[in-house]
Scaffold this active site. Structure first.
Site, PDB file in Angstrom:
ATOM      1  N   ASP A   1       0.821  -1.211   0.000  1.00  0.00           N
ATOM      2  CA  ASP A   1       0.000   0.000   0.000  1.00  0.00           C
ATOM      3  C   ASP A   1       0.858   1.267   0.000  1.00  0.00           C
ATOM      4  OD1 ASP A   1      -2.311   1.450   0.023  1.00  0.00           O
ATOM      5  OD2 ASP A   1      -2.799   1.084   2.124  1.00  0.00           O
TER       6      ASP A   1
ATOM      7  N   HIS B   1       3.162   3.398  -8.803  1.00  0.00           N
ATOM      8  CA  HIS B   1       3.003   1.977  -9.141  1.00  0.00           C
ATOM      9  C   HIS B   1       4.261   1.447  -9.842  1.00  0.00           C
ATOM     10  CE1 HIS B   1      -1.004   2.167  -7.700  1.00  0.00           C
ATOM     11  NE2 HIS B   1      -1.512   2.853  -8.716  1.00  0.00           N
TER      12      HIS B   1
ATOM     13  N   LEU C   1      10.599 -20.740  -4.258  1.00  0.00           N
ATOM     14  CA  LEU C   1       9.522 -19.876  -3.766  1.00  0.00           C
ATOM     15  C   LEU C   1       8.291 -19.968  -4.670  1.00  0.00           C
ATOM     16  CD1 LEU C   1       8.787 -17.302  -1.903  1.00  0.00           C
ATOM     17  CD2 LEU C   1       9.461 -15.977  -3.903  1.00  0.00           C
TER      18      LEU C   1
HETATM   19  C1  FPP Z   1      -1.884   0.101  -3.432  1.00  0.00           C
HETATM   20  O1  FPP Z   1      -1.377   1.430  -3.397  1.00  0.00           O
HETATM   21  C2  FPP Z   1      -1.286  -0.625  -4.546  1.00  0.00           C
HETATM   22  C3  FPP Z   1      -1.995  -1.144  -5.595  1.00  0.00           C
HETATM   23  C4  FPP Z   1      -3.436  -1.054  -5.722  1.00  0.00           C
HETATM   24  C5  FPP Z   1      -1.294  -1.799  -6.723  1.00  0.00           C
HETATM   25  C6  FPP Z   1      -0.078  -2.585  -6.387  1.00  0.00           C
HETATM   26  C7  FPP Z   1       0.738  -2.715  -7.603  1.00  0.00           C
HETATM   27  C8  FPP Z   1       2.099  -2.688  -7.652  1.00  0.00           C
HETATM   28  C9  FPP Z   1       2.937  -2.639  -6.450  1.00  0.00           C
HETATM   29  C10 FPP Z   1       2.863  -2.703  -8.930  1.00  0.00           C
HETATM   30  C11 FPP Z   1       2.617  -3.792  -9.920  1.00  0.00           C
HETATM   31  C12 FPP Z   1       2.493  -5.156  -9.353  1.00  0.00           C
HETATM   32  C13 FPP Z   1       3.202  -6.231  -9.777  1.00  0.00           C
HETATM   33  C14 FPP Z   1       2.912  -7.548  -9.190  1.00  0.00           C
HETATM   34  C15 FPP Z   1       4.282  -6.137 -10.777  1.00  0.00           C
HETATM   35  P1  FPP Z   1      -2.399   2.619  -3.621  1.00  0.00           P
HETATM   36  O2  FPP Z   1      -2.387   2.979  -5.051  1.00  0.00           O
HETATM   37  O3  FPP Z   1      -3.733   2.249  -3.077  1.00  0.00           O
HETATM   38  O4  FPP Z   1      -1.733   3.752  -2.780  1.00  0.00           O
HETATM   39  P2  FPP Z   1      -2.523   4.877  -1.962  1.00  0.00           P
HETATM   40  O5  FPP Z   1      -3.206   4.181  -0.809  1.00  0.00           O
HETATM   41  O6  FPP Z   1      -1.414   5.767  -1.507  1.00  0.00           O
HETATM   42  O7  FPP Z   1      -3.485   5.553  -2.889  1.00  0.00           O
END
Ligand code: FPP
Length: 241
Positions: free
Chosen positions: A18, A35, A129
């Site tokens: 997150d 991201h 893994l």
């Molecule tokens: C939450 O942060 C994160 C996500 C919804 C997406 C997670 C994706 C990645 C880490 C990158 C791609 C994944 C892979 C497996 C290559 P948020 O956007 O909700 O952050 P915020 O709470 O600050 O808005």
């Protein structure tokens, strides 16, 4: 880097990655920038978890609720996932990593489904893994699907209602491919489960950190493992003498 290997490494680590959006916005960048940086941390954490002897790593990469985000962000997330799969498939394979996915995969864009299938096939016999990507995943709907499948078997007379027990329910969840998580890590300071592995985390240890996912380093991961390794788990029982 030589990260200390604690004595009691969790078999299964689950992560709610997150804080990407807030991390990017804090520096005046678009959320998607967060991201992209988050994907780099995914590469590192997969490598570190494998090196430390973790058997299963489950990453909450896209929740069912994430479909409510603007199309641009959703599309960017799936492009990023496809790039990750394309770029990493050979490295994952060479490192003995086996890729699996859970969630409502049929809902993903077709090219994304195709890449997932390809990488799952390519890495399917690996013994290192197991990396599980939770995509379009929601724990409640997974439980609903499990109930529907059991109810259908009861209706057909294959199962008696009084034969339904915890192990039967568990076997119908998409997570039946893995043991229950020993450790949940959530970054960015939020302290909730957000519909992630609700059934499976009945006895999981939680580790919350204020660090946003794009800043979560290999050392931060090692710290979480080390904190876990000092915890005492009793599963509702008593401390052993
Ligand atoms: C939450 O942060 C994160 C996500 C919804 C997406 C997670 C994706 C990645 C880490 C990158 C791609 C994944 C892979 C497996 C290559 P948020 O956007 O909700 O952050 P915020 O709470 O600050 O808005």
């Amino acid at each position: 880097m030589n990260l200390l290997k604690p004595h009691n490494v969790p078999r299964h680590v689950a992560i709610i990655m997150d804080g990407n959006g807030r991390w990017a916005q804090r520096q005046g960048e678009a959320r998607v920038f967060g991201h992209h940086s988050g994907a780099t941390r995914v590469r590192e954490v997969v490598e570190t978890a494998g090196n430390m002897g973790v058997d299963f790593l489950t990453l909450y990469a896209f929740s069912e609720e994430n479909w409510r985000r603007p199309d641009d962000e959703v599309n960017a997330l799936f492009s990023l996932l496809i790039s990750y799969l394309k770029d990493e498939v050979e490295r994952l394979h060479e490192n003995g990593v086996r890729l699996k996915s859970i969630g409502n995969i049929d809902r993903l864009p077709p090219d994304c489904q195709e890449w997932l299938r390809l990488v799952e096939q390519r890495t399917g016999n690996n013994q290192g893994l197991t990396l599980v990507l939770a995509l379009s995943y929601g724990a409640r709907s997974d439980m609903v699907r499990a109930c529907q499948s059991i109810a259908a078997d009861v209706q057909r007379g294959f199962i008696q209602a009084n034969e339904i027990d915890e192990s039967l329910i568990q076997s119908r969840l998409s997570t039946s491919i893995m043991p229950e998580p020993d450790l949940l890590i959530r970054t960015s300071g939020e302290q909730r489960l957000s519909n992630f592995l609700l059934w499976e985390m009945a006895y999981t240890e939680f580790y919350f950190t204020p660090i946003h996912w794009p800043d979560f380093s290999k050392e931060d991961f090692a710290t979480a493992i080390s904190v876990y390794s000092d915890r005492e788990r009793r599963f509702g029982g008593l401390i052993s003498p």
